[in-house]
Design a protein around this motif. Structure first.
Motif, PDB file in Angstrom:
ATOM      1  N   UNK A  79       0.681  -1.198  -0.068  1.00  0.00           N
ATOM      2  CA  UNK A  79      -0.090  -0.037  -0.143  1.00  0.00           C
ATOM      3  C   UNK A  79       0.889   1.287   0.129  1.00  0.00           C
ATOM      4  N   UNK A  80       1.907   1.206   0.662  1.00  0.00           N
ATOM      5  CA  UNK A  80       2.879   2.317   0.955  1.00  0.00           C
ATOM      6  C   UNK A  80       3.573   2.454  -0.348  1.00  0.00           C
ATOM      7  N   UNK A  81       3.920   1.431  -1.218  1.00  0.00           N
ATOM      8  CA  UNK A  81       4.593   1.624  -2.341  1.00  0.00           C
ATOM      9  C   UNK A  81       3.787   2.379  -3.411  1.00  0.00           C
TER      10      UNK A  81
ATOM     11  N   UNK B 286       4.144   5.630  -5.259  1.00  0.00           N
ATOM     12  CA  UNK B 286       4.266   5.993  -6.879  1.00  0.00           C
ATOM     13  C   UNK B 286       3.073   6.854  -7.379  1.00  0.00           C
ATOM     14  N   UNK B 287       1.883   6.862  -6.982  1.00  0.00           N
ATOM     15  CA  UNK B 287       0.948   7.735  -7.082  1.00  0.00           C
ATOM     16  C   UNK B 287       1.417   9.174  -6.858  1.00  0.00           C
ATOM     17  N   UNK B 288       2.005   9.544  -5.611  1.00  0.00           N
ATOM     18  CA  UNK B 288       2.647  10.635  -5.311  1.00  0.00           C
ATOM     19  C   UNK B 288       3.630  11.184  -6.134  1.00  0.00           C
TER      20      UNK B 288
ATOM     21  N   UNK C 286       5.861  14.677 -10.321  1.00  0.00           N
ATOM     22  CA  UNK C 286       6.371  15.096 -11.514  1.00  0.00           C
ATOM     23  C   UNK C 286       5.596  16.039 -12.409  1.00  0.00           C
ATOM     24  N   UNK C 287       4.321  15.738 -12.332  1.00  0.00           N
ATOM     25  CA  UNK C 287       3.363  16.489 -13.016  1.00  0.00           C
ATOM     26  C   UNK C 287       3.328  18.128 -12.515  1.00  0.00           C
ATOM     27  N   UNK C 288       3.275  18.173 -10.991  1.00  0.00           N
ATOM     28  CA  UNK C 288       3.446  19.407 -10.767  1.00  0.00           C
ATOM     29  C   UNK C 288       4.871  20.086 -11.019  1.00  0.00           C
TER      30      UNK C 288
END
Length: 556
Positions: free
Chosen positions: A160-162, A166-168, A173-175
């Protein structure tokens, strides 16, 4: 970290300490440097001044002088890189950065101890701390107490942390891409330093003039929009009135050895007070593009324009100061009156003019041209540091001869730029690559040495793009940016590449810095973003074709 009180949090800290002063290679930086030098000299603050044209110069300057000082002041350099990571200073070293380049590196913004940003945050949206920095619990800590019965639960937590990380990271990257995709310029650093001088009650007419020249540098070199210039110039007019208001007696006594600054309508003609009117009209990008002076028809139209103004060609070909007094006095009004008929609506703009005693008048634009020409001078006998000092000295009224040398140098540069533009257009060497236009200054070009300097190549690029749009029948030309490249005389196997936004864009925000970087990564091409403007790079001449192909693919 942004500072709120420049006097208390910056200037007062420097008192009684030795300072390392690192200054970028542009006119605004030099003006800011002159103002800060005056303030430091008033308080007997010792400083070491080192010019830094790019990242390698910065690294070398800090390696040589960094261990001797605790405080480093950086003018128009350093804000766009993580200075602590790049320079690896000791924990006691503190960097004070005043830089107009944007975007500011986020590590500089969120550095609490070692990096102090003197400029104010602009319109850009700075990413929130929690969106770009994260302190995760280590997976090893979760596994420390692992036993047979809770192994499954721990594994699920790790997975779950991984997934969360990954989502973060994708969001980060987009920000960061959105934040860094455009390079642009904030408030002139010279204005920031003048504001400090004013708060210290040490502002003089000369310091005000340097602030004005720094602002004009941004306008002249297409770094800011016209409305930003108008806004800043409006705030400076109050200071001009305050410093230049005097009664007749004082004016009579002080006229010989006093500097006077006025704000007035000015012609958008390069160096016309120090040149002939016809040469100025020919070599100014605005008028050259309006009349299309690279064509015989355009030259005929210019002569028709001068005839309608009542200006004899003989008078226009001699130096402006030698023209008949009646013509010289009225030429500005006559040109303004005739501007609408010939499509020269922007020929007149508000600018600042200074004169010292009975010396020639100097418009702020004249000084920007002259000082810039000294910085980028073609002189093999002088090092970049020598050119920097020449340009710095030219800003002082006590060294008016150096300013005159700069004016003569810039005349030859403007003639070389016009000749090169004319050659590009006659030979149809401005090529449409689809998403952008590109042109190449050919090896063996007579004035090629001029275009080995970034500022000169950028001047050529802006002139060329305006001229191409003026002469092109395609409506699409206005919406296309331009990439211009020139061989580097000092590095025979390398070339200089610059990119500028399209004419249709009101904002001078430039996406080429990020695009160059991505095209280089895609083709494994080594690109050197040596100077502080990311839209100016050096690449190997052999890699130019594949680099351009990658850029076309990326921007299509």
């Amino acid at each position: 970290m942004f500072l709120n009180d420049l006097k208390r949090e910056f200037y007062d800290v420097l008192l009684n300490n030795r300072v390392l002063l690192l200054v970028g290679f542009d006119v605004d930086a030099l003006c800011a440097c002159k103002i800060l030098q005056c303030l430091l000299q008033c308080d007997n603050v010792l400083y070491t001044l080192v010019p830094v044209a790019g990242k390698s110069d910065l690294e070398e300057a800090f390696r040589e002088h960094g261990d001797q000082v605790k405080y480093v002041v950086m003018l128009n350099c350093g804000a766009t890189i993580d200075v602590v990571e790049f320079l690896q200073p000791t924990e006691e070293t503190v960097f004070f950065i005043a830089d107009s380049h944007r975007p500011i590196d986020v590590y500089n913004i969120y550095s609490e101890e070692q990096v102090k940003l003197l400029m104010k945050p602009g319109d850009e949206e700075i990413p929130a701390f929690e969106d770009i920095f994260r302190d995760d619990d280590s997976e090893d800590e979760l596994l420390e107490d692992e036993t047979g019965e809770n192994r499954s639960r721990i594994t699920e937590q790790i997975l779950e942390k991984r997934r969360e990380r990954r989502l973060w990271e994708e969001k980060r990257y987009k920000i960061m891409f959105d934040y860094t995709q455009f390079s642009f310029f904030g408030q002139a650093t010279a204005l920031l330093m003048y504001e400090l001088a004013w708060k210290l009650s040490r502002d003089t007419n000369e310091l005000l003039w340097w602030g004005i020249v720094g602002l004009t540098d941004q306008l002249q070199n297409n770094k800011i929009e016209q409305n930003k210039y108008v806004f800043e110039a409006g705030s400076l007019q109050g200071h001009v009135s305050r410093h230049n208001h005097s009664n007749e007696t004082e004016e009579t006594i002080g006229s010989v050895n006093c500097m006077k600054i006025t704000f007035d309508k000015e012609l958008q003609l390069a160096l016309y007070r120090h040149w002939s009117l016809i040469e100025s009209l020919r070599n100014t990008a605005y008028t050259a593009c309006r009349f299309k002076l690279w064509t015989l028809r355009g030259q005929k139209k210019l002569h028709e324009f001068l005839a309608e103004l009542g200006l004899p060609i003989v008078q226009c070909k001699q130096k402006f100061s030698a023209m008949d007094m009646h013509l010289r006095t009225n030429v500005k009004t006559w040109i303004e009156d005739m501007s609408e008929k010939y499509g020269l609506e922007k020929i007149v703009y508000g600018s600042f003019i200074s004169h010292y005693g009975f010396q020639h008048k100097y418009c702020a634009t004249d000084v920007v041209f002259a000082v810039g020409a000294l910085l980028q001078a073609i002189d093999n006998e002088k090092t970049p540091a020598d050119k920097f000092l020449d340009a710095l000295n030219a800003l002082s009224w006590s060294n008016i001869n150096m300013l005159q040398k700069g004016i003569e140098k810039v005349k030859s540069l403007l003639v070389a730029i016009f000749t090169q533009v004319q050659s590009f257009l006659h030979m149809n060497h401005v090529i449409s690559a689809g998403p952008f236009l590109y042109a190449v200054v050919q090896e063996g070009t007579v004035d090629i040495r001029h275009f080995s300097y970034p500022a000169n190549l950028l001047m050529l690029a802006h002139f060329l793009l305006s001229a191409h749009v003026a002469s092109s029948k395609s409506r699409r030309a206005r919406n296309l940016p331009l990439v211009l490249t020139s061989p580097l005389v000092e590095k025979p196997s390398y070339c200089l590449v610059v990119g500028i936004p399209p004419i249709s864009e009101e904002s001078p925000k430039n996406f080429f810095g990020k695009a160059f970087e991505q095209a280089g990564e895609k083709t494994n091409t080594f690109i050197s973003q040596h100077v502080w403007d990311p839209a100016v790079i050096e690449i190997k001449s052999d890699d130019r074709t594949k680099f351009f192909d990658s850029l076309i693919s990326l921007l299509s």
